[in-house]
Every structure is written in structure tokens, then in C-alpha cells.
Design an enzyme around this catalytic site. Structure first.
Site, PDB file in Angstrom:
ATOM      1  N   ASN A 196     -10.442  -0.434   0.306  1.00  0.00           N
ATOM      2  CA  ASN A 196      -9.152  -0.160   0.189  1.00  0.00           C
ATOM      3  C   ASN A 196      -8.716  -0.531  -1.144  1.00  0.00           C
ATOM      4  OD1 ASN A 196      -6.316  -0.428   0.557  1.00  0.00           O
ATOM      5  ND2 ASN A 196      -6.386  -1.822   2.391  1.00  0.00           N
ATOM      6  N   HIS A 203      -4.070   6.197   4.387  1.00  0.00           N
ATOM      7  CA  HIS A 203      -4.252   5.073   3.856  1.00  0.00           C
ATOM      8  C   HIS A 203      -5.706   4.649   4.229  1.00  0.00           C
ATOM      9  CE1 HIS A 203      -4.139   1.435   1.669  1.00  0.00           C
ATOM     10  NE2 HIS A 203      -4.146   0.515   2.698  1.00  0.00           N
ATOM     11  N   CYS A 252       0.780  -1.322  -0.062  1.00  0.00           N
ATOM     12  CA  CYS A 252       0.074   0.039  -0.076  1.00  0.00           C
ATOM     13  C   CYS A 252       0.995   1.368  -0.064  1.00  0.00           C
ATOM     14  CB  CYS A 252      -1.173   0.007   1.196  1.00  0.00           C
ATOM     15  SG  CYS A 252      -1.856  -1.566   1.157  1.00  0.00           S
TER      16      CYS A 252
HETATM   17  N1  COA Z   1     -18.164 -10.771   7.903  1.00  0.00           N
HETATM   18  C1  COA Z   1     -18.442 -11.496   9.227  1.00  0.00           C
HETATM   19  N2  COA Z   1     -17.775 -11.929   9.790  1.00  0.00           N
HETATM   20  C2  COA Z   1     -16.360 -11.555   9.501  1.00  0.00           C
HETATM   21  C3  COA Z   1     -16.049 -11.173   8.272  1.00  0.00           C
HETATM   22  C4  COA Z   1     -16.845 -10.628   7.639  1.00  0.00           C
HETATM   23  N3  COA Z   1     -16.628 -10.102   6.145  1.00  0.00           N
HETATM   24  N4  COA Z   1     -14.528 -11.035   8.222  1.00  0.00           N
HETATM   25  C5  COA Z   1     -14.191 -11.741   9.412  1.00  0.00           C
HETATM   26  N5  COA Z   1     -15.376 -12.182  10.215  1.00  0.00           N
HETATM   27  C6  COA Z   1     -15.145 -12.691  11.442  1.00  0.00           C
HETATM   28  C7  COA Z   1     -13.934 -13.518  11.692  1.00  0.00           C
HETATM   29  O1  COA Z   1     -14.259 -14.755  11.170  1.00  0.00           O
HETATM   30  C8  COA Z   1     -13.879 -13.588  13.210  1.00  0.00           C
HETATM   31  O2  COA Z   1     -14.729 -14.691  13.681  1.00  0.00           O
HETATM   32  P1  COA Z   1     -14.392 -15.363  14.877  1.00  0.00           P
HETATM   33  O3  COA Z   1     -14.256 -14.543  15.979  1.00  0.00           O
HETATM   34  O4  COA Z   1     -15.684 -16.237  15.143  1.00  0.00           O
HETATM   35  O5  COA Z   1     -13.393 -16.286  14.581  1.00  0.00           O
HETATM   36  C9  COA Z   1     -14.359 -12.111  13.592  1.00  0.00           C
HETATM   37  O6  COA Z   1     -15.006 -11.694  12.571  1.00  0.00           O
HETATM   38  C10 COA Z   1     -13.363 -11.315  13.753  1.00  0.00           C
HETATM   39  O7  COA Z   1     -13.802 -10.195  14.196  1.00  0.00           O
HETATM   40  P2  COA Z   1     -13.149  -8.896  14.652  1.00  0.00           P
HETATM   41  O8  COA Z   1     -12.308  -9.436  16.094  1.00  0.00           O
HETATM   42  O9  COA Z   1     -13.974  -7.773  15.073  1.00  0.00           O
HETATM   43  O10 COA Z   1     -12.000  -8.568  13.747  1.00  0.00           O
HETATM   44  P3  COA Z   1     -11.055  -7.366  13.693  1.00  0.00           P
HETATM   45  O11 COA Z   1     -11.535  -6.154  14.627  1.00  0.00           O
HETATM   46  O12 COA Z   1      -9.604  -7.703  13.638  1.00  0.00           O
HETATM   47  O13 COA Z   1     -11.500  -6.923  11.916  1.00  0.00           O
HETATM   48  C11 COA Z   1     -10.647  -6.809  10.090  1.00  0.00           C
HETATM   49  C12 COA Z   1     -11.180  -7.681  11.102  1.00  0.00           C
HETATM   50  C13 COA Z   1      -9.900  -7.599   8.773  1.00  0.00           C
HETATM   51  C14 COA Z   1     -11.798  -5.918   9.553  1.00  0.00           C
HETATM   52  C15 COA Z   1      -9.464  -5.954  10.634  1.00  0.00           C
HETATM   53  O14 COA Z   1      -8.641  -6.622  11.415  1.00  0.00           O
HETATM   54  C16 COA Z   1      -8.596  -5.319   9.470  1.00  0.00           C
HETATM   55  O15 COA Z   1      -9.259  -4.169   8.809  1.00  0.00           O
HETATM   56  N6  COA Z   1      -7.191  -5.209   9.531  1.00  0.00           N
HETATM   57  C17 COA Z   1      -6.719  -4.668   8.455  1.00  0.00           C
HETATM   58  C18 COA Z   1      -6.578  -5.291   7.260  1.00  0.00           C
HETATM   59  C19 COA Z   1      -6.388  -4.598   5.920  1.00  0.00           C
HETATM   60  O16 COA Z   1      -6.830  -3.703   5.733  1.00  0.00           O
HETATM   61  N7  COA Z   1      -5.216  -5.146   5.148  1.00  0.00           N
HETATM   62  C20 COA Z   1      -4.770  -4.586   3.965  1.00  0.00           C
HETATM   63  C21 COA Z   1      -3.550  -3.819   4.052  1.00  0.00           C
HETATM   64  S1  COA Z   1      -3.324  -2.320   4.891  1.00  0.00           S
END
Ligand code: COA
Length: 325
Positions: A282, A252, A112
Site C-alpha cells: 500500500n 486502491h 489514500c
Molecule cells: N503478522 C502476524 N500476525 C499479525 C500481524 C502480522 N504482520 N499483524 C497483525 N497480526 C495479528 C494481530 O496481532 C491479531 O492477533 P490476535 O488475534 O492474537 O490479537 C491478528 O493478527 C489479527 O488477525 P486478523 O483477524 O486476520 O486481522 P485482519 O483480518 O483484520 O487483518 C489487517 C489485519 C491489518 C491486514 C487488515 O485489517 C487490513 O488490511 N486492514 C486495512 C488496513 C489498511 O490498509 N489501512 C491503510 C489505509 S487504507
């Protein structure tokens, strides 16, 4: 002599994929995506369109806005992790599509922060006189590399391209300071595992969807906040400025909660922060130039404003640039 953004342009595919559309594809909900990420919809490129096509569309808009013709460009840099091909560089395809040649055209592939890495490199080429006017793009066709069965990743990304045209100037516009870096020991946390020389394509890699984005979301989240804040702080220090001096903050756009946590650490109010994640999601390397072009169109950035751009991504890598617009 300073460096000036003479014009910008963006291209977004017409096709909109909403959170409600995704509800029909994977086990997710509009409510989850909206509250956990801030994303409402994203754009998806038509099958016939590749990354260089989107850059070319955006470049034509930027050239028109700047009152320039393709012949006025003597350097092209494209930041992307979704190139048309491994080689030639996407920048070379853009050069071909614009009908110009015989000057440097190359890609930057880091993740990114690639667009800001490109800005720092372009700055060197302009200040040394290697180039006079550079077309710098950030562009992604993420829809080709996400696993549409994986709800953890497929909801997060979109397609699009943003372009800026840079030149040396004698007025107050300039790149005031920057900060960039990487920590390769954490590369495995955000990776497209197969397709390169480490894991060449086989039927098995395709069956196992190893040509798609694979990430440990929470780890990315934690490191993103930490490094975006640290890098922004270092860039401010390098520019001998404080957070209060920033007129516009362009972060970002990976997750609204990452942005909120970062601005709290850096000390920048939400009113000064450009948000495009709701409509574009993103779009890794394209996020900053897309946001710049959108903010300029909305009148949120004016000549003379102090603009802080701040990114984080695969590698892990990060970069920040402070410019007087
Ligand atoms: N819909 C519903 N549930 C989802 C989901 C979706 N699209 N994606 C993940 N989940 C679930 C997971 O399976 C997990 O379930 P579990 O607890 O039963 O195993 C749970 O949601 C995780 O939730 P949470 O703890 O709220 O995750 P989080 O706060 O870490 O959020 C992201 C997840 C991916 C949104 C977040 O970590 C993120 O944005 N990370 C940065 C990723 C990114 O942008 N990377 C690109 C480069 S910078």
C-alpha cells in the site's frame, strides 16, 4: 472539451523489502502477510530521498513519454500524506527541481484518496481554463512514518511515486463522472497522532512512537469495503453506466481481501482488476498512479477504455473517478 491523460510515469526505489526480511524484524511470517494482505514485497526509499525527489523522477519519465518539457506544465498538484515538510508544499519543491515557476503548485493531504481528490480538482482547473496542462502526482515515503516495531502496520506499506499529465483535449478522452466524500467522525481510526498542532512533537511523543501510523485495522477494512463499493456505485450512476461497461478497474491497494470483497459487491470480474499490491504494497496516495502506469506498460489499458478508479483511506475519505482513457 474533454480531459485527457497524455502520459504517466512512476518511480520506485530500488531497495526491496520482502516479507522474509520482515520476519527478521518483527514477529510475523511471509505466510501471514501473503494470505492476510496479498503483499509479497514493498519498496523502501534510500535515506537521502524525500517525497519530492521521487515525484521529480516520475515526472521526468512522464514528460519524456509525453514528448513534453517542464515548461509545458502550468500547474502541479501532489497528493501525499508524507510531504517533505509541513510547508512549503511538496509540489513547490517539485516545481523547483523541474526548474519551472510562476504557476499554482500545491499539495492535497487527505489520505489514500488524495490522488483522486487531486484529479477532481485538476478537472475543475482545466475545464475553467485556469491551467492548460497539469502534472498530478501521488507519492509517499511511508517508510519514514511507520513504526518498524509494530507488526500490525509496518508490513502493510511501501514507498514510491506516480505521475500523470493532464490536459484539455478535443477527442473522446474524458473524465466521465466522479464521486467523493469524507466522514470526519471516524478520523481517529487511522491517524498519525503527533507532530501537528493537536500534539506537537516532544521527547515523550517520540518515545511513544506517536509520529507513526496508528490504526484499527479491522475497522478500516470494514469501512473500506463498504465505502469503496458505495462510491464506485455512485460514480457509475453519475456516469449512467453499469459495472458491465467498465473495461479496467483500478482499486486502491490496501489489502487483497478488501479488493476481492469490493469487486464482488460492485460486480467487476478479477480479470478486469489491476493488482499491484503484491509487489508495491500500500503506497497510499501513489497507489492509483503507480497502478495506472504499470497497467499501461503491460498493455492492460488502451485508448478508449472505460477505466474506474476507486479509493478509500484516512478521514475516513473515499473517491471514485470514471474516465474514458
Ligand atoms: N503478522 C502476524 N500476525 C499479525 C500481524 C502480522 N504482520 N499483524 C497483525 N497480526 C495479528 C494481530 O496481532 C491479531 O492477533 P490476535 O488475534 O492474537 O490479537 C491478528 O493478527 C489479527 O488477525 P486478523 O483477524 O486476520 O486481522 P485482519 O483480518 O483484520 O487483518 C489487517 C489485519 C491489518 C491486514 C487488515 O485489517 C487490513 O488490511 N486492514 C486495512 C488496513 C489498511 O490498509 N489501512 C491503510 C489505509 S487504507
Amino acid at each position: 472539451m474533454g480531459i485527457k491523460f497524455i502520459s504517466t510515469g512512476r518511480y520506485l526505489p530500488d531497495k526491496i523489502l520482502t516479507n522474509f526480511d520482515l520476519e527478521k524484524m518483527v514477529d510475523t511470517s511471509d505466510e501471514w502477510i501473503r494470505t492476510r494482505t496479498g503483499i509479497i514485497e514493498r519498496r523502501i526509499a534510500e535515506e537521502s530521498i524525500a517525497t519530492s525527489d521521487m515525484v521529480t523522477f516520475a515526472a521526468k519519465k512522464a514528460l519524456k513519454k509525453g514528448g513534453l518539457s517542464p515548461e509545458d506544465i502550468d500547474g502541479i498538484i501532489v497528493a501525499t500524506v508524507t510531504p517533505d515538510n509541513f510547508y512549503p508544499a511538496t509540489a513547490c519543491w517539485v516545481q523547483k527541481q523541474l526548474g519551472i515557476k510562476e504557476f499554482p503548485a500545491f499539495d492535497i493531504s487527505i489520505g489514500c484518496p488524495g490522488f483522486l481528490y487531486g484529479l477532481i480538482v485538476a478537472q475543475g482547473l482545466l475545464r475553467t481554463g485556469e491551467c492548460k496542462r497539469i502534472l498530478l502526482a501521488g507519492a509517499e515515503t511511508m517508510s519514514r512514518v511507520v513504526n518498524w516495531d509494530d507488526r500490525n502496520t509496518c508490513v502493510l506499506f511501501g514507498d514510491g511515486a506516480g505521475v500523470v499529465i493532464l490536459e484539455n483535449s478535443n477527442d473522446d478522452s474524458d473524465i466521465l463522472a466522479s464521486n467523493w466524500g469524507a466522514d470526519g467522525s471516524l478520523g481517529h481510526l487511522l491517524i498519525q497522532p503527533a507532530g501537528g498542532t493537536r500534539m506537537p512533537p516532544t521527547h515523550e511523543t517520540i518515545d511513544k512512537k506517536l509520529h507513526s501510523v496508528s490504526m484499527q485495522g479491522f475497522e478500516v477494512f470494514k469501512h473500506a469495503v463498504r465505502w469503496m463499493a458505495k462510491s464506485a456505485g455512485q460514480a457509475l450512476k453519475n456516469a449512467k453506466l453499469t459495472a458491465q461497461d467498465i473495461d479496467v478497474y483500478v482499486p486502491h491497494q490496501a489489502n487483497m481481501r478488501i479488493i476481492e470483497a469490493t469487486i464482488e459487491r460492485v460486480g467487476i470480474p478479477m480479470e478486469k482488476t489491476i493488482i499491484t499490491i503484491d509487489k508495491y504494497a500500500n503506497v497510499p496516495d501513489a497507489t492509483i498512479p503507480l497502478s495506472l502506469d504499470w497497467a499501461l506498460e503491460q498493455g492492460k489499458i488502451k485508448r478508449g477504455d472505460i477505466v474506474l478508479m476507486n479509493t478509500f483511506g484516512g478521514g475516513f475519505s473515499w473517491a471514485s473517478c470514471i474516465v474514458r482513457w
